[in-house]
Motif scaffolding. Structure first.
Motif, short mmCIF file in Angstrom:
data_model
loop_
_atom_site.label_atom_id
_atom_site.label_comp_id
_atom_site.label_asym_id
_atom_site.label_seq_id
_atom_site.Cartn_x
_atom_site.Cartn_y
_atom_site.Cartn_z
N ILE A 51 0.84 -1.20 0.00
CA ILE A 51 0.00 0.00 0.00
C ILE A 51 0.88 1.25 0.00
O ILE A 51 1.84 1.35 0.76
CB ILE A 51 -0.94 0.00 1.22
CG1 ILE A 51 -1.97 -1.12 1.09
CG2 ILE A 51 -1.63 1.35 1.38
CD1 ILE A 51 -2.88 -1.27 2.29
N ASP A 52 0.54 2.20 -0.84
CA ASP A 52 1.29 3.45 -0.92
C ASP A 52 0.71 4.45 0.06
O ASP A 52 -0.39 4.96 -0.14
CB ASP A 52 1.21 4.02 -2.35
CG ASP A 52 1.95 5.35 -2.50
OD1 ASP A 52 2.69 5.72 -1.57
OD2 ASP A 52 1.77 6.00 -3.54
N CYS A 53 1.43 4.70 1.14
CA CYS A 53 0.98 5.65 2.15
C CYS A 53 1.82 6.92 2.14
O CYS A 53 1.91 7.63 3.14
CB CYS A 53 1.01 5.01 3.54
SG CYS A 53 -0.45 4.00 3.84
N VAL A 83 -7.99 4.57 3.35
CA VAL A 83 -8.98 3.94 2.47
C VAL A 83 -8.39 2.66 1.86
O VAL A 83 -9.05 1.62 1.82
CB VAL A 83 -9.47 4.91 1.37
CG1 VAL A 83 -10.25 4.16 0.29
CG2 VAL A 83 -10.34 6.00 1.98
N GLN A 84 -7.14 2.72 1.41
CA GLN A 84 -6.49 1.53 0.87
C GLN A 84 -6.36 0.45 1.95
O GLN A 84 -6.58 -0.74 1.70
CB GLN A 84 -5.10 1.88 0.34
CG GLN A 84 -5.08 2.78 -0.87
CD GLN A 84 -3.65 3.12 -1.23
OE1 GLN A 84 -2.92 2.29 -1.77
NE2 GLN A 84 -3.23 4.34 -0.92
N LEU A 85 -5.99 0.87 3.14
CA LEU A 85 -5.81 -0.05 4.26
C LEU A 85 -7.12 -0.72 4.63
O LEU A 85 -7.20 -1.95 4.77
CB LEU A 85 -5.22 0.71 5.45
CG LEU A 85 -5.05 -0.03 6.76
CD1 LEU A 85 -4.24 -1.29 6.58
CD2 LEU A 85 -4.39 0.89 7.78
N VAL A 86 -8.18 0.07 4.78
CA VAL A 86 -9.48 -0.48 5.15
C VAL A 86 -10.01 -1.39 4.04
O VAL A 86 -10.59 -2.44 4.32
CB VAL A 86 -10.48 0.65 5.47
CG1 VAL A 86 -11.90 0.10 5.63
CG2 VAL A 86 -10.05 1.39 6.74
N THR A 87 -9.78 -1.02 2.79
CA THR A 87 -10.20 -1.86 1.67
C THR A 87 -9.55 -3.24 1.77
O THR A 87 -10.22 -4.27 1.59
CB THR A 87 -9.84 -1.20 0.33
OG1 THR A 87 -10.52 0.06 0.22
CG2 THR A 87 -10.21 -2.08 -0.85
#
Length: 198
Positions: free
Chosen positions: A78-80, A89-93
């Motif tokens: 994931i690009d944070c 949002v990417q993490l929760v997805t």
């Protein structure tokens, strides 16, 4: 029926696992090895050269669903580097996708604990999972009210509670909505209109 061309054992195993998972979720645990073979485009005997029983396939599916190394590898991708909201949002997805997969499997066939999993190992794997989430949050620590390690645990708990249909009667499917709750809570900001109901 057209038969699939020969595959290396690892690829054949992965293909059987993927087909079986789809069938289990669609039809439930009563799906037969004959149905699996037909869906995979292989002879039924090919299954038994890779797996001794249908239960062994199910065990492999659950082992994959609970594979924490794969989960951490996905999180590491994931690009944070941008803003905290898009990171979350990417993490929760990612978290929701894994939770929903496990829930769908449990609904189809009941719970299967992966072989070789004990309580101590589970606790250690969970800690490593929290650490992977915390690592994504650290670059944004200045925007957090609590330490990234604590935020990781709270976020994971929130995602589980807002996704699991046995924990809420209104699961939230939109990751951005969960992120909004995580970052802004349930309090109304002065600039927002008053809201009643859902």
């Amino acid at each position: 029926m057209n038969r699939a061309s020969p595959l290396p054992a690892a690829e054949r195993r992965a293909a059987i696992v993927a087909v079986t998972e789809r069938l289990l979720i669609a039809k439930g645990g009563a799906v037969s090895t004959r149905e699996i073979a037909e869906a995979a485009g292989i002879a039924e005997g090919t299954i038994f050269r890779v797996f001794p029983t249908k239960d062994a396939i199910i065990d492999a599916i659950f082992a994959d669903a609970f594979d924490q190394e794969a989960a951490r590898a996905e999180l590491a991708g994931i690009d944070c580097g941008g803003d905290l909201e898009s990171c979350l949002v990417q993490l929760v997805t990612s978290l929701q996708r894994r939770i929903k997969r496990v829930l769908a499997l449990i609904a189809a066939v009941g719970f299967h604990q992966p072989e070789g999993t004990d309580k101590e190992k589970f606790q250690e794997q969970r800690k490593l999972g929290y650490e992977a989430v915390a690592a994504l949050l650290r670059p944004h620590a200045d925007r957090l009210r609590i330490a990234p390690e604590d935020a990781a645990r709270h976020l994971h708990g929130l995602v589980l509670a807002m996704t699991h249909p046995m924990l809420t009667d209104r699961p939230i499917g939109d990751p951005a909505a969960i992120v909004d709750i995580a970052l802004n809570g349930i309090g109304r900001r002065p600039s927002e209109p008053e809201t009643r109901g859902s």
